[in-house]
Each structure stands twice: as structure tokens, then as C-alpha cells.
Write a protein that holds these residues in place. Sequence first.
Motif, PDB file in Angstrom:
ATOM      1  N   ASN A   1       0.824  -1.206   0.000  1.00 20.58           N
ATOM      2  CA  ASN A   1       0.000   0.000   0.000  1.00 20.58           C
ATOM      3  C   ASN A   1       0.861   1.260   0.000  1.00 20.58           C
ATOM      4  OD1 ASN A   1      -2.528  -1.398   0.215  1.00 20.58           O
ATOM      5  ND2 ASN A   1      -2.072  -1.769   2.369  1.00 20.58           N
TER       6      ASN A   1
ATOM      7  N   TYR B   1       0.092   5.050   0.822  1.00 22.16           N
ATOM      8  CA  TYR B   1      -1.008   5.708   1.523  1.00 22.16           C
ATOM      9  C   TYR B   1      -0.775   7.200   1.639  1.00 22.16           C
ATOM     10  CZ  TYR B   1      -4.456   6.178   5.384  1.00 22.16           C
ATOM     11  OH  TYR B   1      -5.518   6.521   6.183  1.00 22.16           O
TER      12      TYR B   1
ATOM     13  N   CYS C   1      -5.595   5.169  -0.092  1.00 20.79           N
ATOM     14  CA  CYS C   1      -4.534   4.371  -0.697  1.00 20.79           C
ATOM     15  C   CYS C   1      -4.403   4.757  -2.171  1.00 20.79           C
ATOM     16  CB  CYS C   1      -4.853   2.885  -0.582  1.00 20.79           C
ATOM     17  SG  CYS C   1      -3.934   2.076   0.705  1.00 20.79           S
TER      18      CYS C   1
ATOM     19  N   SER D   1      -2.366   0.140  -4.507  1.00 17.46           N
ATOM     20  CA  SER D   1      -2.462  -1.110  -3.752  1.00 17.46           C
ATOM     21  C   SER D   1      -2.123  -2.232  -4.714  1.00 17.46           C
ATOM     22  CB  SER D   1      -3.870  -1.305  -3.185  1.00 17.46           C
ATOM     23  OG  SER D   1      -4.189  -0.334  -2.225  1.00 17.46           O
TER      24      SER D   1
ATOM     25  N   LEU E   1      -5.272   2.542   8.708  1.00 16.28           N
ATOM     26  CA  LEU E   1      -5.646   1.742   7.533  1.00 16.28           C
ATOM     27  C   LEU E   1      -5.702   0.253   7.862  1.00 16.28           C
ATOM     28  CD1 LEU E   1      -6.247   1.582   4.474  1.00 16.28           C
ATOM     29  CD2 LEU E   1      -3.774   1.345   4.119  1.00 16.28           C
TER      30      LEU E   1
ATOM     31  N   LEU F   1      -9.042  -2.091   8.562  1.00 16.30           N
ATOM     32  CA  LEU F   1      -9.413  -3.125   7.604  1.00 16.30           C
ATOM     33  C   LEU F   1      -9.623  -4.463   8.303  1.00 16.30           C
ATOM     34  CD1 LEU F   1      -7.036  -2.278   4.611  1.00 16.30           C
ATOM     35  CD2 LEU F   1      -9.521  -1.964   4.695  1.00 16.30           C
TER      36      LEU F   1
ATOM     37  N   LYS G   1     -11.155  -0.426   1.156  1.00 18.96           N
ATOM     38  CA  LYS G   1     -10.360   0.789   1.378  1.00 18.96           C
ATOM     39  C   LYS G   1     -11.117   2.035   0.931  1.00 18.96           C
ATOM     40  CE  LYS G   1      -5.962  -1.596   0.975  1.00 18.96           C
ATOM     41  NZ  LYS G   1      -4.951  -2.085   0.026  1.00 18.96           N
TER      42      LYS G   1
END
Length: 440
Positions: A171, A173, A180, A183, A351, A355, A380
Motif C-alpha cells: 500500500n 497511503y 490508498c 495497492s 488503515l 481493515l 479501502k
Amino acid sequence: MEFETLKIQIEEFQSSSTMTMRVAGNETRIRILKKILKLFEGVSDTRVQGRVTYRLNEIILMLFLATLAGSESCLGTQDFWRSNTRLYKRLFNKDAVPSHDTFRRILGLIRPDEFNALLVNILTDSDAAIRKALKLPSPTKKIVSVDGKQLRGTGRKADTEEEIRDLQILNVYDQDSETCLFSEAIESKTNEIPHAQDILSRMNLRDTVVTFDAMHMQTKTVGIIADGKGDYVGGLKGNQGKASEFAKALFTQENLEKLKAIDGCFHMTSEISHNQLEQRSFYLYPLTSSEKKGLFSDWKKAHALVCMAKSMVHNITGKRTDEVRYYLTSLKDIGDAAHCIRSHWNIENGLHWNLDTVFHEDSMALSDRNAAHNQDLLNKACLSLYKRLGDLMGGKEKISKRRLRNIFGWNFNDAMSRTLTLMDPATFAKSVEIIPKKSK
């Protein structure tokens, strides 16, 4: 401080003004949904067009809205639309809802790079609309963080005992937009390095600080960032050999006290978090000309070494934990370096942790690696929208992402209306009402 993220700017705005968002009506909702449906046509469809029942952009929108509402599987997406038949018929002009096998198969066909680029463009336009409506300036500098995440549960294969490694996602970011930008699926943890170098070489890094852990502290990676007119803050560990040993030998207690007394070489932060007092002391040592030409000659734009001494004291047990980390940076200001070091952890806490805890990615029931990757991209994008919606709705009250996702599940039409407003700049501009707070 040059790094003012949109989240910080919204918090400052709400200290002097109250902002309300009018809920979009049915007609507006359908109009925005059809506009998004049109945007999703940008994803390539490899199927034989004469034999398809559902267009690709329709399936993507179904998956996207179901994920927003709390679906965590293709079966959940099927159940969601069977429970929202009125919206389904009006939006797609169909009666039959696709099966969970259809959703899974389509997820496996989508090209992740195209899909991610399209989602990022939608989110970027949304952030630009918020800044324009609230009259917020763009940040002078940005922070971009690089780190990988493992999708646990993807390391399996149907009807076989063959050992399959979990899918790794690299990722990149953006700390400002909490989005993101890239990815990419990689086969192993060590493959992060060339993938990151390729991504960074394609990015515009001017006025950008790239942060990364010790794995990515490679002379080639640093060179790519420097050649791209960017700055960097990277971790130093044993894999950097002599540079790491030099830092450890340099930052003795005696030298730390000397740096503490020099203006511009010391910065300290204190906060209470997780029921413990956390104190971080940052020490900056500017490299000498001989050191830049000698030991650090291969590290382009290297300016200083930074030591972060972290002390944690539990408020109840009194247990104390100490931790020391070292960094190499091109930055010259200790406050900026400290901020970037702290910000890097947002990719883990803001992040990866969300997730896993909000979207439960470790329990993802997709063995098809391409399908799992695309579901991760949907998660995301929804997380970025949750964050922005929470920033705007919450005011002084912090709304957790888990709570926001529950709100979507319990009152989907209202929550979806607000989210769709965020995704359509023109509608957002019309729906926002700003009332200055009266000074006491």
C-alpha cells in the motif's frame, strides 16, 4: 507546521463554524448513483458482451453499495440486494438479483490497477469539493507512507491440501486524504521493495515526504525519491549495516543531552493513549560534510539522523516500557521529522487496523486472489468515505469507523444519501450550509 491534513483542517474549521449537510432526496440519490454507474464504465470488461446478463459497472456498483452497508462476502452482497428490491429495480431496471457466485466471479475478472485508479479519482474529487466548499487551502506538503499488509485467509486453495501463501498487498497511503493511492498484489514480503520502487518512480513526489520502515531503506529507493524532488524519513535497522551501527554508537546518553541543549535538535511530545502516558523524545543530528561524503555517500539527499526515544507508563499498573528507534532523513526541521515519523503509523493504525477490525479482512472468504484483492480495494474506498463522513458529521464528537458502519447497516438510505453527496462535488456544494459560531 507545513503538513495540514484535510482532517486537521476540518477540525479547525468546526471550531469556528458549524456545518450541516442536507440529506439528498430520492431523485438526487438516483441521479448520483447513475453518475457513479457511468464512471464505473471505465473498468475493462473481458467477458463476451453478447452473453452477459449484468453489465460490469452494474455489478461493481452493487458490490460497492453492499460493502458500504456492511456486507463482508459475496453471499452478503446477494442478501443485501434481495433486501433492497425497490432500490435495485429502480437503479438497474431488473428483477433478478445476481447470485453470490456471479459476484465472486466478476470480482475475479476485474483488473485491480484500473479499479483502484478509478476509485482514487472519485475520492480525490470528493476531497477537492470539500476543500472548495469550506474554503480550505491545499497542504503545502504531503506525506505518503509505504507499507505492506497480509490478507490472512487467502492462502488456501479449494479441494486441495496444497500450501498457498497469504496474499500480500503493498500500500502507498496518502496521509492528507487518508486514501490508498496504490495497492499492488505481491507474492512475498521481500517483493515489496521492487514494487515500491516502481510505484515511486511513477509518482510526482515534489513537495512530498515519503515515509517507510527499514525494509525499504534502500539506496535505490532513496535515490528515486531524491531524483523525484521529494523528501524521505526511513527507519534504520540491522539490514543497513554500518549506517545503523553508526546511529547506535552516535546516540549515547551523553550525546542526547548535548543535542537536547542545541536549538532545533530536540522535540518532545506527550499524550495519554490506551490508558498509558506516552512520551516521545526526538533528537536530530545533522550529518557533517565528511559523513555525507563518506559513510552516507550512497544515500542521496541525506541530511540527518534522528533518534526517537519512546517511554510508556501504564496509568494503573505503573509498568514502564522504553523503546528506541533510529531514522535517516532528508528533512532539516526536527518538528517536521517528528511529525512524519508519527504520521507513518497511521498506515498501521488508520488503515491496516481498521481493515482488520471494521471490515474483518482476516476472515475474508475469498480464495481467488484477484477477487480478494478487488474486495480489499472496495473496503479501502469505503473506509476513506467513512473517515471523511465521520470528520464532517462528528464535530467535536469522534465517530468510530465501526460505529459508522453500523449506522450504514441500520439506516442505509439516510447514510447512503450523505455519502453520495460527498461523491458528487456539485451536489455537495449545494447541500452544505455553513453557520459561523458566535464568539463569547
